[in-house]
Write a protein that holds these residues in place. Sequence first.
Motif, PDB file in Angstrom:
ATOM      1  N   LEU A  30      40.231  49.883  40.351  1.00 31.21           N
ATOM      2  CA  LEU A  30      39.651  50.990  40.665  1.00 31.21           C
ATOM      3  C   LEU A  30      38.482  50.801  41.720  1.00 31.21           C
ATOM      4  N   ASP A  31      38.856  50.236  42.945  1.00 31.65           N
ATOM      5  CA  ASP A  31      37.912  49.777  43.782  1.00 31.65           C
ATOM      6  C   ASP A  31      37.531  51.182  44.734  1.00 31.65           C
ATOM      7  N   ASP A  32      36.043  51.236  45.074  1.00 29.30           N
ATOM      8  CA  ASP A  32      35.553  52.305  45.910  1.00 29.30           C
ATOM      9  C   ASP A  32      35.869  53.380  45.128  1.00 29.30           C
ATOM     10  N   CYS A  33      35.516  53.766  43.854  1.00 32.81           N
ATOM     11  CA  CYS A  33      35.831  55.070  43.085  1.00 32.81           C
ATOM     12  C   CYS A  33      34.451  55.526  42.640  1.00 32.81           C
ATOM     13  N   LEU A  53      45.618  43.894  28.560  1.00 34.06           N
ATOM     14  CA  LEU A  53      44.761  43.963  29.986  1.00 34.06           C
ATOM     15  C   LEU A  53      44.458  42.685  30.503  1.00 34.06           C
ATOM     16  N   THR A  54      45.075  42.176  31.426  1.00 32.31           N
ATOM     17  CA  THR A  54      44.669  40.870  31.780  1.00 32.31           C
ATOM     18  C   THR A  54      43.730  40.739  33.352  1.00 32.31           C
ATOM     19  N   GLU A  55      43.848  42.002  34.034  1.00 36.89           N
ATOM     20  CA  GLU A  55      43.236  42.108  35.296  1.00 36.89           C
ATOM     21  C   GLU A  55      42.507  43.217  35.362  1.00 36.89           C
ATOM     22  N   LEU A  56      41.184  43.200  36.090  1.00 43.12           N
ATOM     23  CA  LEU A  56      40.264  44.308  36.043  1.00 43.12           C
ATOM     24  C   LEU A  56      39.628  44.162  37.303  1.00 43.12           C
ATOM     25  N   LYS A  57      39.757  45.140  38.376  1.00 49.02           N
ATOM     26  CA  LYS A  57      39.242  45.073  39.548  1.00 49.02           C
ATOM     27  C   LYS A  57      38.271  46.405  39.982  1.00 49.02           C
ATOM     28  N   LEU A  58      37.130  46.235  39.834  1.00 51.95           N
ATOM     29  CA  LEU A  58      36.047  47.296  40.235  1.00 51.95           C
ATOM     30  C   LEU A  58      35.073  47.015  41.449  1.00 51.95           C
ATOM     31  N   ASN A  59      35.551  46.679  42.486  1.00 53.69           N
ATOM     32  CA  ASN A  59      34.946  46.237  43.546  1.00 53.69           C
ATOM     33  C   ASN A  59      34.211  47.301  44.076  1.00 53.69           C
ATOM     34  N   ASN A  60      33.259  47.472  44.745  1.00 56.74           N
ATOM     35  CA  ASN A  60      32.609  48.421  45.731  1.00 56.74           C
ATOM     36  C   ASN A  60      32.344  49.747  44.872  1.00 56.74           C
ATOM     37  N   LEU A  85      38.768  38.999  36.763  1.00 55.61           N
ATOM     38  CA  LEU A  85      37.628  39.906  37.057  1.00 55.61           C
ATOM     39  C   LEU A  85      37.015  39.996  38.177  1.00 55.61           C
ATOM     40  N   TRP A  86      37.126  41.083  38.645  1.00 50.57           N
ATOM     41  CA  TRP A  86      36.801  41.499  40.254  1.00 50.57           C
ATOM     42  C   TRP A  86      35.466  42.353  40.108  1.00 50.57           C
ATOM     43  N   LEU A  87      34.206  41.859  40.746  1.00 49.55           N
ATOM     44  CA  LEU A  87      33.234  42.666  40.563  1.00 49.55           C
ATOM     45  C   LEU A  87      32.382  42.741  41.931  1.00 49.55           C
ATOM     46  N   GLN A  88      33.007  42.617  43.176  1.00 43.64           N
ATOM     47  CA  GLN A  88      32.258  42.386  44.379  1.00 43.64           C
ATOM     48  C   GLN A  88      31.525  43.712  44.684  1.00 43.64           C
ATOM     49  N   ASN A  89      30.391  43.455  45.175  1.00 44.05           N
ATOM     50  CA  ASN A  89      29.612  44.338  46.117  1.00 44.05           C
ATOM     51  C   ASN A  89      29.547  45.583  44.856  1.00 44.05           C
ATOM     52  N   CYS A  90      28.972  45.188  43.697  1.00 42.77           N
ATOM     53  CA  CYS A  90      28.569  46.055  42.609  1.00 42.77           C
ATOM     54  C   CYS A  90      27.330  46.579  42.354  1.00 42.77           C
ATOM     55  N   HIS A 114      35.109  37.062  40.503  1.00 39.74           N
ATOM     56  CA  HIS A 114      34.868  37.309  41.789  1.00 39.74           C
ATOM     57  C   HIS A 114      33.601  38.321  41.946  1.00 39.74           C
ATOM     58  N   VAL A 115      32.444  37.593  42.310  1.00 46.60           N
ATOM     59  CA  VAL A 115      31.312  38.304  42.006  1.00 46.60           C
ATOM     60  C   VAL A 115      30.532  38.130  43.260  1.00 46.60           C
ATOM     61  N   GLY A 116      31.335  38.007  44.610  1.00 48.60           N
ATOM     62  CA  GLY A 116      30.732  37.974  45.900  1.00 48.60           C
ATOM     63  C   GLY A 116      30.034  39.236  46.126  1.00 48.60           C
ATOM     64  N   ASP A 117      29.048  39.199  47.269  1.00 46.72           N
ATOM     65  CA  ASP A 117      28.467  40.422  47.904  1.00 46.72           C
ATOM     66  C   ASP A 117      27.632  41.124  46.719  1.00 46.72           C
ATOM     67  N   ASN A 118      26.965  40.391  45.982  1.00 51.23           N
ATOM     68  CA  ASN A 118      26.110  40.841  44.976  1.00 51.23           C
ATOM     69  C   ASN A 118      24.801  39.906  45.186  1.00 51.23           C
ATOM     70  N   LYS A 119      23.622  40.516  44.835  1.00 51.08           N
ATOM     71  CA  LYS A 119      22.352  39.749  45.208  1.00 51.08           C
ATOM     72  C   LYS A 119      21.774  38.989  43.930  1.00 51.08           C
ATOM     73  N   LEU A 120      22.735  38.092  43.468  1.00 49.98           N
ATOM     74  CA  LEU A 120      22.556  37.125  42.353  1.00 49.98           C
ATOM     75  C   LEU A 120      21.506  36.221  42.640  1.00 49.98           C
ATOM     76  N   GLY A 121      21.439  35.714  43.736  1.00 46.94           N
ATOM     77  CA  GLY A 121      20.408  34.737  44.137  1.00 46.94           C
ATOM     78  C   GLY A 121      20.595  33.337  43.414  1.00 46.94           C
TER      79      GLY A 121
END
Length: 456
Positions: A30-33, A53-60, A85-90, A114-121
Amino acid sequence: MDLDIQCEEMDPSRWAELLSTMKSCKSIRLDDCNLSSSNCKDLSSIINTNPSLTELKLNNNELGDAGIEYLCKGLLTPSCSLQKLWLQNCNLTSASCETLRSVLSAQPSLTELHVGDNKLGTAGVKVLCQGLMNPNCKLQKLQLEYCELTADIVEALNAALQTKPTLKELSLSNNTLGDTAVKQLCRGLVEASCNLELLHLENCGITSDSCRDISAVLSNKSSLIDLSVGDNKIGDSGLALLCQGLLHPNCRIQKLWLWDCDLTSASCKDLSRVLSTKETLLEVSLIDNNLRDSGMEMLCQALKDPKANLQELWVRECGLTTACCKAVSSVLSVNKHLKVLHIGENKLGDAGVELLCEGLLHPNCNIHSLWLGNCDLTAACCATLATLMVAKPCLTELDLSYNTLEDEGVRKLCEAVRNPNCKLQQLILYDIFWSSEVDDELRALEESKPEVKIIS
């Protein structure tokens, strides 16, 4: 059953309809939704009640820390079987890392995060590393690009690497690590028990000073098959050091990305040795390096060696001209392995492409994807390209964007696509100007041959 949706606004009725579907899905994307934390409550319930359920993509999506809090309640239930689990730019911050740490510690099924493009610091990722060190954690892939990390993160990463033999892929690109931190990371990688297969360090502030240590990883870790150090100013001296590791008998590299690394033709002598002797090497990107014709000719000589097994070569924007095309053509006529050639944004001209096509039309040539965008081409070379499209059923992708082909050239290409022997799947024609009549012809062609995508 899989659910794959991108770039769709979710009104309440549509969301309710999808929730019913999700109850039996193995993979959900459900990317960009335009999802928010409120959607995460429902997704948490799906994770809890759908053990398949084995894969969940929620990017952007603007999930925020509150959304991750809800999601993780589902992830922490015993019935959860999620692996990827993809949570890029969330819009996540360091506050999410404590919640994710608890998931890493408690959920052995999770193998990719996958947690890239987040301000985790740095502070946030240090908390994630605590989860990585838990014996229950079986993570294999960790993606941390654009997470605002600094050099201070390396000590925690190295500690996690020492205790995590399962970790196969680590991406730290687009973080300001610098040479000192990368050297420290590499020393940790050499000593670590993990058999790392992928290491991405693009745009990490690396110079030639780090390259001896990266080279040591290459020569000590035969598991490492994918290395990217693109967008770092390593220069010719750094590349020479990397090649020492690449040429080591232990090195089994398959994919090497060196785009925009301040390389010149001087690097091509060392690279040629790697290409002609490293039989495992399948893909090389040298995009945006000033190799020029002399450098390309050296690479071509290496690619004619029987031991060269390269399948993909990316040399876009490398200062090439018509002068190197005869050498490239000679490679194409003898090298049966090369399947992808990206040589766009070079001033090859019509004469250069005519020379390339001599090699491309040779029976030995097995090119699948050919990129010639922005190469100063005109309609004059399109008859030859049309011949290639018909004569080579292996050719499935052709990019001719940003060339002044005009109506005459585009019509010749259309004629080739209509031919039953043409097996092209994608014809890419960005920023090419043609008349409304030709536009109608292209639309009609797409309708009559739906297996061909004309992208413009």
